[in-house]
Design a protein around this motif. Structure first.
Motif: not given
Length: 438
Positions: A242, A245, A278-280, A275-276
């Protein structure tokens, strides 16, 4: 437990080095037919000994030293009764001055060989991890409180050291900077170049604060490495790889920014966005009272590792080993020029034990043992009566002049040297205790 580990590493390291040092004297003495009465690691009282031929080999209860007793030599035992008798063929005093000189230098020579060997092995096994200057200056540096005192700021990009460009990060925090005189950094700050002078007593302040390793650090973008089991980070759902951000709506990119935000929120609950892939993902975590949540960072800076062939490792290791001696000479120069105080610059057994640390790390152990081997050789080479260097000076005088100093002179020189050494040892130990308490 940490104290025991520190003490254990110190005792093991010094026992190895002192044992080899005294073996160097013994081996040279036996080579020239001198009688070696005792070879001990540690000082009395005696714990254990065994007789082999003419020599008693033993271990003393005080582990910070050792000795050999060579027949017919004026040493710390001050055996004046034996010296009053007629010299015997197997005694130190009966041998030519050049042989006695080799015996006195035997311990120093062995420590140099051991120190160089350790540094060569380290260079061959580990190579060198390098952070190029171009990588350092992508994001600039993190300036500690002391670095800020001299005018540096987090985010500065160091473009020159002492007016010259550099190739990798270690040159910024090397001995030429900290032990040199009138050193300086040239930094790029928001597009403007500034010269930052480095105080000549900076090394003293670094020693006071144990800050040398974190005085300046490269500013580090990072991702989550290991998440500590049962930590608040694990409870919050943070996972390896991870990237944090934001914290409480404040965007963060570098590890120092994360640290600063967590310090502000000690003992409180925070809202993070990670940020994992493409996901936040929003997460909530409880910050510990010391300002952590329980993970280890992985730097995203691009280090390079240079592996060495054996021939290159011999060159690099030898240079590193003798660099220790060179740095000691420069350090003494600063003391004599009064740029730093002796009380801040010198360490005794407690200070050395703290250098080993409270975790048993074999790489660190051997690196420090190699360093101490070179320091031991350097210190013993000093022309102080009772040290090997003091004996070597007197023997060199005898070789050059052809006149042997009287036993009375040698005995008095030994007494003066012992007083100086005991005084220095007492000062170092008291200084260590003072640093720990205050």
């Amino acid at each position: 437990m940490e104290v025991l580990i520190m003490a254990g590493q110190l005792i093991l390291g010094l026992s190895i080095l002192v044992g080899l040092h005294e073996w160097g004297h013994m081996a040279a003495a036996k080579m020239f037919g001198m009688r070696v009465e005792k070879y001990f690691i540690g000082f009395p009282p005696k714990i254990f000994s065994i007789q082999r031929g003419e020599t008693e080999y033993g271990i003393g209860a005080i582990p910070l030293g050792g000795f050999v007793k060579i027949s017919g030599m004026i040493d710390e035992s001050m055996d004046t009764d034996a010296m009053s008798k007629e010299p015997q063929p197997w005694e130190f005093r009966s041998k030519p001055a050049w042989q006695r000189l080799i015996v006195m230098l035997g311990g120093i020579a062995v420590n140099v060989v051991v120190g160089v060997f350790i540094f060569i092995v380290i260079a061959y096994n580990e190579g060198e991890k390098i952070l190029p200057a171009s990588e350092v200056n992508k994001n600039g540096i993190v300036a500690s409180s002391l670095a800020q005192e001299i005018g540096l700021k987090t985010g500065d990009k160091i473009v020159k050291v002492n007016g010259k460009s550099y190739s990798e990060f270690n040159e910024i925090v090397g001995s030429d900077v900290f032990l040199g005189s009138n050193s300086s950094y040239t930094v790029n700050r928001n597009g403007q170049e500034l010269d930052i002078d480095i105080p000549n007593n900076l090394i003293e302040k670094l020693s006071e604060l144990d800050e040398k390793g974190s005085f300046i650090l490269p500013r580090m973008p990072f991702k989550i490495g290991e998440v500590i089991v049962k930590s608040n980070a694990e409870k919050a759902g943070l996972k390896t790889d991870d990237r944090i951000v934001s914290i409480n709506g404040t965007n963060v990119q570098f590890f120092d920014e994360i640290q600063n935000e967590l310090q502000k929120q000690k003992g409180k609950q925070i809202n993070m966005v990670v940020q994992r892939g493409t996901q936040q993902i929003p997460l909530t975590a409880q910050v510990e009272p010391e300002g952590t949540i329980g993970f280890y960072p992985v730097s995203l800076l691009k280090f390079t590792t240079e592996s060495y062939t054996l021939s290159k490792a011999i060159s690099v290791g030898t240079k590193d080993a003798f660099g220790v001696v060179y740095n000691n000479i420069k350090g003494f120069g600063k003391i004599f020029r009064r740029e730093v105080s002796a009380s801040k610059a010198l360490s005794g057994p407690i200070g050395i034990a703290r250098m080993f640390g409270g975790v048993w790390d074999w790489q660190n152990f051997w690196r420090l043992t190699g360093l101490l081997s070179m320091v031991l050789a350097f210190m013993n080479a000093l022309p102080i009566p009772a040290l090997d260097g003091g004996h070597a000076v007197i023997l060199s005088y005898e070789i050059i002049s052809g006149r042997k100093p009287s036993d009375t002179f040698l005995e008095n020189a030994q007494k003066v040297g012992m007083v100086l050494l005991l005084g220095l040892m007492a000062f170092a130990i008291f200084n260590d205790v003072w640093k720990v308490i205050f």
